[in-house]
Design a protein around this motif. Structure first.
Motif, short mmCIF file in Angstrom:
data_model
loop_
_atom_site.label_atom_id
_atom_site.label_comp_id
_atom_site.label_asym_id
_atom_site.label_seq_id
_atom_site.Cartn_x
_atom_site.Cartn_y
_atom_site.Cartn_z
N VAL A 259 -17.06 10.08 25.22
CA VAL A 259 -17.24 9.12 26.31
C VAL A 259 -16.00 9.09 27.19
N ARG A 260 -14.83 9.07 26.59
CA ARG A 260 -13.59 9.07 27.38
C ARG A 260 -13.45 10.35 28.20
N ALA B 225 -10.27 2.94 35.08
CA ALA B 225 -10.39 3.72 36.32
C ALA B 225 -9.02 4.00 36.92
N SER C 293 -17.87 2.78 33.40
CA SER C 293 -17.06 3.03 32.21
C SER C 293 -16.83 1.75 31.41
N ILE D 50 -15.90 4.34 39.13
CA ILE D 50 -15.56 4.82 37.78
C ILE D 50 -15.48 3.66 36.81
N GLN E 277 -7.86 11.83 27.17
CA GLN E 277 -8.43 11.43 28.47
C GLN E 277 -7.40 11.59 29.59
N GLU F 234 -20.03 0.34 29.52
CA GLU F 234 -20.38 0.85 28.20
C GLU F 234 -19.69 0.03 27.11
N GLN G 195 -15.89 10.28 31.11
CA GLN G 195 -15.35 9.40 32.15
C GLN G 195 -14.26 10.10 32.94
N VAL H 205 -19.70 9.24 34.71
CA VAL H 205 -19.54 7.89 34.20
C VAL H 205 -20.86 7.14 34.02
N LYS H 206 -21.88 7.51 34.77
CA LYS H 206 -23.14 6.76 34.71
C LYS H 206 -23.95 7.11 33.45
N SER I 78 -7.95 14.19 32.60
CA SER I 78 -7.91 13.70 33.98
C SER I 78 -6.92 14.52 34.81
#
Length: 447
Positions: free
Chosen positions: A375-376, A68, A245, A241, A296, A248, A379, A384-385, A300
């Motif tokens: 997944v990254r 996060a 994250s 976050i 990622q 998982e 996120q 994220v959920k 971001s």
């Protein structure tokens, strides 16, 4: 809506290659104990494999905050908000230090009970417990080491992390040689010696990365004063976050620990084969893991700057290039399995079983590549959920459930378990790909 801010200033290639080398060095640090113990005795290898499964899960707890922090710092830099970045630094260090102390106490006081619950064989228990306790004592330092690494990664100082990891790896090799085999004035400690060397390297790594952070990162850094008034909203974002994250990853490793309970009932040589196959699998997906981490950071940054189309292009490019490349590497390992396992073990059963497992690994890596990247990226964009919900359901129903059915009930052993893992990875890959292509994340407002 797209903004007029400049696109992400980072280059995928320039970020990826230092991360890749860093991950290779981390893999060596993480597996050097087993590799060097393989020349000591097979029992020590299996014992450390069990203990490392626990340590891996505990270390993943630190990624709850670190993942996060990397995302939020990258967004803050994209939005040019340096005060927010300083608050994230301080909160992350305090939270992970507290967590490291708590987990250290848990391992020291309850490590033996955890190993017994995993049904670790009696002959492995003393060495596994010694390794677990010694490495557990270094967890607070490991927490801070990973935290400062996350800060440097958000600023794209990948080469700095790579060099620090390389130095600690060299020292770990020397320490293993001294403490495992009793070179010079040192006692021959076996698994306990490998743990001592690893623990000392974690302390050194923490000091190096802390120093590098203060030397290379410009602007505000750690300061308790920036937490007044306390940034409750930012703490909520870190946990909002980080918890899903990290959840998982934690779920995946807990499911692997559950499957290890089944493997432990199949004999020491099967436990050893599993450990070697996991180690080789890590080599296979190392490149896609590196580029996914780089992607990622870039995604971001793009989200912070409002560059949604650029974020989508980054994800597609990574999947198209690195999925077939990873599967090709896995295929080469499968064909070279007799020679590779021959270097790792003198037991012919290990080589024979390992080659069958690696044949299944080819199909497994197809799904794993998509999962690592998607997944990254989900996120990074704030979704994220969904990944953790799907991950928990599939990992426990498909991976663990079919692991028992195919491996134990149907009698296919380790190969059957690997088929279950492959089905889990590929099912999640399809679901996450559909989620990303749907594009609902573009409607989320990102600060």
């Amino acid at each position: 809506m797209q903004t007029n801010q400049p696109a992400c200033p980072y280059s995928l290639a320039k970020i990826t290659w230092p991360i890749f080398i860093e991950l290779i060095l981390q893999l060596l640090v993480g597996n050097m104990d087993q590799l060097m113990l393989s020349r000591y005795n097979a029992t020590a290898v299996a014992a450390v494999g069990n203990a490392n499964q626990i340590i891996t899960i505990l270390v993943l707890a630190f990624t709850v905050i670190n993942l996060a922090a990397t995302i939020l710092i990258s967004r803050s830099l994209g939005a040019q908000n340096l005060r927010s970045a300083s608050q994230i630094y301080t909160l992350s260090v305090l939270l992970n230090l507290l967590l490291g102390v708590i987990l250290c106490l848990a391992v020291v006081l309850g490590g033996r009970h955890i190993l017994l619950a995993m049904q670790v064989q009696e002959e492995l228990l003393p060495q596994a417990h010694a390794y677990l306790v010694i490495t557990g004592l270094s967890l607070p330092f490991h927490a801070l080491m990973l935290t400062f690494s996350a800060f440097l990664r958000a600023h794209a100082h990948m080469k700095t992390i790579m060099l620090a990891t390389g130095l600690t790896n060299l020292i770990n090799v020397a320490g293993n040689a001294a403490f495992i085999y009793g070179l010079g004035p040192f006692l021959q400690l076996g698994a306990a010696g490998a743990a001592l060397s690893t623990a000392l390297c974690r302390v050194l790594g923490m000091v190096l990365l802390w120093w590098a952070f203060y030397r290379s990162v410009q602007g505000p850094k750690l300061s308790l004063s920036c937490l007044s008034p306390f940034p409750h909203k930012l703490l909520g974002q870190l946990l909002g976050i980080g918890l899903p994250s990290g959840g998982e990853n934690l779920s995946y490793n807990f499911s692997q620990m559950a499957s290890l309970v089944f493997v432990n009932g199949l004999g020491t040589y099967v436990v050893t084969t599993r450990m070697y196959c996991n180690m080789l699998a890590q080599v296979c997906y190392l490149l896609v893991l590196a580029v996914a981490q780089a992607g990622q950071i870039m995604v971001s940054y793009c989200m912070g700057a409002g560059q949604f189309l650029q974020a989508q292009r980054i994800c597609s490019r990574i999947l198209k290039i690195f999925t077939p490349l990873t599967m090709g590497i896995t295929t080469l390992f499968c064909f070279a399995a007799p020679a590779v396992f021959g270097l790792l073990s003198a037991d012919a059963r290990v080589a024979a079983l390992g080659q069958k497992v690696l044949a299944v690994e080819i199909f497994l890596e197809l799904g794993r590549c998509f999962n690592i990247v998607l997944v990254r990226n989900l996120q990074a964009v704030g979704d994220v959920k969904f990944p953790v919900t799907v991950g928990i359901a599939s990992q426990w129903i498909i991976a663990v459930g079919l692991c028992w059915i195919l491996g134990i009930y149907c009698g296919f052993g380790l190969v059957g378990m690997w088929v279950a893992f492959a089905l889990d990875e590929n099912l999640r890959a399809v679901i996450f790909w559909l989620r990303w292509k749907k594009g609902g994340w573009k409607k989320q407002a990102v600060c």
